[in-house]
Scaffold this active site. Structure first.
Site, short mmCIF file in Angstrom:
data_model
loop_
_atom_site.label_atom_id
_atom_site.label_comp_id
_atom_site.label_asym_id
_atom_site.label_seq_id
_atom_site.Cartn_x
_atom_site.Cartn_y
_atom_site.Cartn_z
N CYS A 107 -61.86 53.22 57.62
CA CYS A 107 -63.08 52.41 57.68
C CYS A 107 -63.52 52.28 59.13
CB CYS A 107 -62.93 51.01 57.10
SG CYS A 107 -62.40 50.98 55.40
N ARG A 136 -63.72 58.11 60.13
CA ARG A 136 -62.74 57.12 59.71
C ARG A 136 -62.80 56.82 58.21
NH1 ARG A 136 -60.64 54.35 63.97
NH2 ARG A 136 -60.05 52.66 62.60
N TRP A 171 -63.40 53.76 53.64
CA TRP A 171 -62.41 54.61 52.97
C TRP A 171 -61.69 53.67 52.02
CZ3 TRP A 171 -57.10 54.93 52.29
CH2 TRP A 171 -56.62 56.18 51.86
N ASN A 231 -61.98 46.06 57.92
CA ASN A 231 -61.16 47.26 57.88
C ASN A 231 -59.72 46.79 57.79
OD1 ASN A 231 -59.88 49.70 58.36
ND2 ASN A 231 -60.32 49.71 60.55
N GLY A 232 -58.99 47.22 56.77
CA GLY A 232 -57.60 46.79 56.64
C GLY A 232 -57.31 46.34 55.23
N GLU A 274 -47.92 73.91 59.48
CA GLU A 274 -49.20 73.45 59.98
C GLU A 274 -50.35 74.32 59.42
OE1 GLU A 274 -50.29 70.90 61.20
OE2 GLU A 274 -52.14 71.37 62.24
N LYS A 280 -53.40 72.84 57.13
CA LYS A 280 -54.82 73.00 57.49
C LYS A 280 -55.60 73.56 56.29
CE LYS A 280 -55.11 71.02 60.27
NZ LYS A 280 -54.11 70.32 60.99
N GLU A 336 -55.95 70.90 53.38
CA GLU A 336 -56.79 69.71 53.57
C GLU A 336 -58.27 70.03 53.66
OE1 GLU A 336 -55.71 67.40 57.02
OE2 GLU A 336 -55.42 69.18 58.23
N HIS A 366 -34.72 81.50 48.16
CA HIS A 366 -34.12 80.41 47.39
C HIS A 366 -35.12 79.74 46.45
CE1 HIS A 366 -30.50 80.85 49.77
NE2 HIS A 366 -31.28 80.94 50.82
N LYS A 405 -59.66 60.06 59.18
CA LYS A 405 -59.01 60.50 60.42
C LYS A 405 -57.82 59.63 60.82
CE LYS A 405 -58.90 63.14 64.09
NZ LYS A 405 -58.34 64.46 63.82
C1 F6R Z 1 -53.91 66.69 59.59
C2 F6R Z 1 -54.11 65.36 60.07
C3 F6R Z 1 -53.15 64.31 59.66
C4 F6R Z 1 -52.69 63.52 60.91
C5 F6R Z 1 -51.81 62.34 60.49
C6 F6R Z 1 -51.27 61.59 61.69
O1 F6R Z 1 -54.89 67.56 60.04
O2 F6R Z 1 -55.03 65.10 60.79
O3 F6R Z 1 -52.07 64.84 58.98
O4 F6R Z 1 -51.99 64.40 61.74
O5 F6R Z 1 -52.56 61.46 59.70
O6 F6R Z 1 -52.29 61.07 62.47
P1 F6R Z 1 -52.05 60.59 63.94
O7 F6R Z 1 -51.65 61.77 64.73
O8 F6R Z 1 -53.37 60.03 64.38
O9 F6R Z 1 -50.97 59.56 63.89
#
Ligand code: F6R
Length: 611
Positions: free
Chosen positions: A2, A27, A73, A99-100, A484, A488, A491, A507, A606
């Site tokens: 949010c 956010r 969110w 927010n929260g 990773e 990517k 998501e 395995h 984010k």
């Molecule tokens: C993936 C992504 C998330 C963040 C995770 C941790 O692309 O963005 O998996 O890496 O939510 O976020 P931070 O690094 O802000 O603690």
């Protein structure tokens, strides 16, 4: 999650709020709303993006010098118009954004229901607001005092902003566990979840601390804590360029951020690494190096992509510093009863510096006496403030929800940390240390060479845009890169993808291989090269389709794989910084070709400030 924005001053509030919400949309983006004070209290809210709200508000009464806005969110209640913020109190006089999560909202709601309150939404936030209204009207205290009393009763996390129809020159904001910044302009004030909505109007800000309340009244800012102690506002200058939060000609923030990596890695190394002189200095942790080199072990805690950077760091610290390392998901660590002692060093990694699970894991480790070092991107963020010391990644604002440049900057910082410790501990010879510094210094140029592969990767992406599944395989330092790459793709393109250590394929995952399964191998020339060549043969023998990331000039894998992407040679411990680039581009192009919203993938936000 949010995003919240508020404005009070002499300008038109609505355009500032809408623009601010667009900046904060990373956010959360399932619904949005504004409340404006213009003789009336006008509230407009809509399910969907900020642009849907803007279209909905068109032609309505928008002129106002004070207002608050929110992009959501969802946590409590599905995303719809009613659950969107701002909420209005039952008497129609107060509007609030939140927010929260208020954990004890159910018991407060029961109390309010008994008093005859009715609720229009399923949210904890509406309960929270009516709780404030109830205190304000029934105890005859000022609104600021009612907010303070309410904050003493609620359990949970909040960043809030409240306006009142009866006091149009008043705005109240408060935080606990969710970030909040107050911007100080000329006869005007801004509030926001981060500084991005504020920087084009003023660079003077106050970051609220937990359990602080900002009261803006008659053009004055007062800050007090929830114990009613007045605090002196600590005004800081924000060092952020407007261009850094705009797309700069790229179609998406994600692509811009991928292409920024030669610069962001360079910024991260600058002033810390002087390879010609064999010097490496991370000022932020300098006072803690002795503690690290005498540590029993290093615990790395993080989530998501930051956790993957932690896995790379595990290999590097163990190899160069000979200190045992464990990498933990913050969300698991915090709910266990982990064995942690004063001799442990905890490294917490977080781009946003606000991830709730990582914050809670830090508090737990701290309570057991460990020393906590932070690797954060956002300056002044909560994690940066609760750690004992740390090093910023200096990657600049990352706005695309999928993390890219933060990952390479995190690995760069962690590598510097490990090399600095290894040199002091004597676990790395001086010549090996110097060679690695030279290699690290070459990374920005090598990343730039990888970015030249973009047209080739776009062509390969076209062939796989309809795939239903992907497998990513790597060994050693390239195993976290496989994880990773898979994350990517998942998501942003919503294709199911799994990352595995290549040797683990036998395995289980090998059962998935058939002529429809694309398998991405990160198979650069390193100490396990021959082994991964065998793994590629095993996949080809089962008719899998192989896309291989290889070292320039590799003619062995080129003869075996269906598609080959050649990256520059670098020492194997630094290869994740290079090999991840084509994987970021592959996921980006596939997502664009599938018409996915690359910068705002569904269900994601984010910074994950809920548990
Ligand atoms: C993936 C992504 C998330 C963040 C995770 C941790 O692309 O963005 O998996 O890496 O939510 O976020 P931070 O690094 O802000 O603690």
């Amino acid at each position: 999650m949010c995003g919240i924005v508020g404005y009070i001053g002499e300008k038109e509030a609505y355009p500032i709020i809408i623009k601010g919400l667009q900046r904060l949309e990373y956010r959360g983006y399932d619904s949005a709303g504004v409340a404006l004070l213009n003789g009336d209290l006008n509230v407009y809210k809509k399910k969907g993006k900020v642009s849907d709200l803007h279209a909905f508000a068109k032609g309505k009464k928008l002129s106002a010098n004070s207002g608050i806005g929110h992009t959501r969110w969802a946590t409590h209640g599905e995303p719809n118009d009613e659950n969107a913020h701002p909420h209005v109190s039952q008497n129609g006089k107060l509007a609030m954004i939140h927010n929260g999560i208020i954990e004890n909202y159910a018991s407060i709601k029961t109390e309010l229901l008994q008093k005859g309150y009715e609720f229009n939404s399923d949210t904890d936030s509406e309960v929270f607001l009516n709780f404030i209204e109830d205190i304000h009207t029934n105890t005859n205290v000022s609104l600021a005092e009612a907010v303070r009393l309410a904050l003493n009763k609620v359990v949970g996390a909040y960043a809030i902003a409240i306006i009142s129809l009866e006091e149009p020159d008043l705005m109240i904001a408060a935080r606990k566990g969710s970030p909040l910044v107050v911007g100080l302009g000329n006869k005007e004030f801004f509030i926001a979840s981060d500084a991005t909505p504020i920087i084009e109007y003023t660079n003077e800000v106050v970051y609220l601390d937990d359990q602080e309340i900002a009261i803006i009244k008659d053009n004055n800012l007062t800050i007090k804590n929830i114990e009613d102690v007045e605090m002196k506002p600590y005004v800081q200058k924000v060092d952020m360029e407007l261009e850094s939060i705009e797309k700069g000609g790229f179609d998406h923030f994600m692509l811009k951020e991928i292409f920024e990596q030669p610069k962001s890695i360079g910024d991260c190394l600058r002033g810390r690494l002087i390879s010609k002189e064999g010097k490496l200095h991370l000022g932020g942790i300098a006072d803690y190096t002795n503690k690290v080199l005498n540590a029993d072990r290093i615990l790395i805690i993080a989530c998501g992509t930051s956790w993957h950077a932690g896995l790379v760091a595990e290999y590097i610290f163990e190899e160069y510093c000979r200190i045992p390392v464990e990498v933990e998901y913050a969300s698991e660590f915090r709910y266990r009863n982990p064995v942690v002692s004063e001799k442990d060093i905890v490294i917490a990694i977080s781009q946003s510096g606000e991830t709730a699970d990582t914050l809670a894991a830090i508090e737990l480790a701290k309570s057991k006496g460990a020393t906590i070092l932070g690797v954060c991107n956002v300056v002044g963020s909560s994690i940066a403030r609760v750690t004992h010391a740390g090093s910023y990644t200096h990657a600049g604002p990352e706005i695309g929800v999928a993390s890219t440049k933060a990952f390479t900057a995190q690995i760069s910082v962690l590598t510097m940390m490990a090399l600095m410790i290894a040199q002091k501990k004597g676990t790395l010879t001086e010549s090996a240390f110097r060679n690695l510094l030279v290699e690290l210094d070459s990374i920005p140029d090598k990343v730039a060479k990888c970015l030249d592969l973009n047209p080739q990767i776009e062509i390969i992406s076209e062939k796989f845009k309809e795939a239903a599944n992907f497998l990513y395989l790597g060994r050693g330092y390239n195993f976290p890169v496989a994880l990773e790459g898979a994350l990517k793709l998942k998501e942003i393109s919503y294709i199911h993808a799994e990352g595995y250590p290549a040797a683990e394929m036998k395995h289980g995952p090998i059962a998935l291989i058939d002529e429809n399964m694309p398998v991405v191998f990160i198979a650069t020339k390193d100490s396990s090269y021959e082994k991964i060549v065998s793994n590629i043969q095993e996949v080809k023998a089962r008719k899998g389709i192989v896309i291989a990331i290889v070292t320039e000039g590799d003619d062995v894998i080129t003869g075996m794989a269906d598609h080959v992407i050649e990256v520059p040679h670098v020492h194997e411990s630094l290869m994740p910084l290079i090999a991840v680039i084509p994987l970021q581009l592959l996921s980006y192009h596939i997502a664009v070709m599938r018409d996915c919203n690359v910068d705002q993938p569904r269900n994601l936000a984010k910074s994950v400030t809920v548990e």
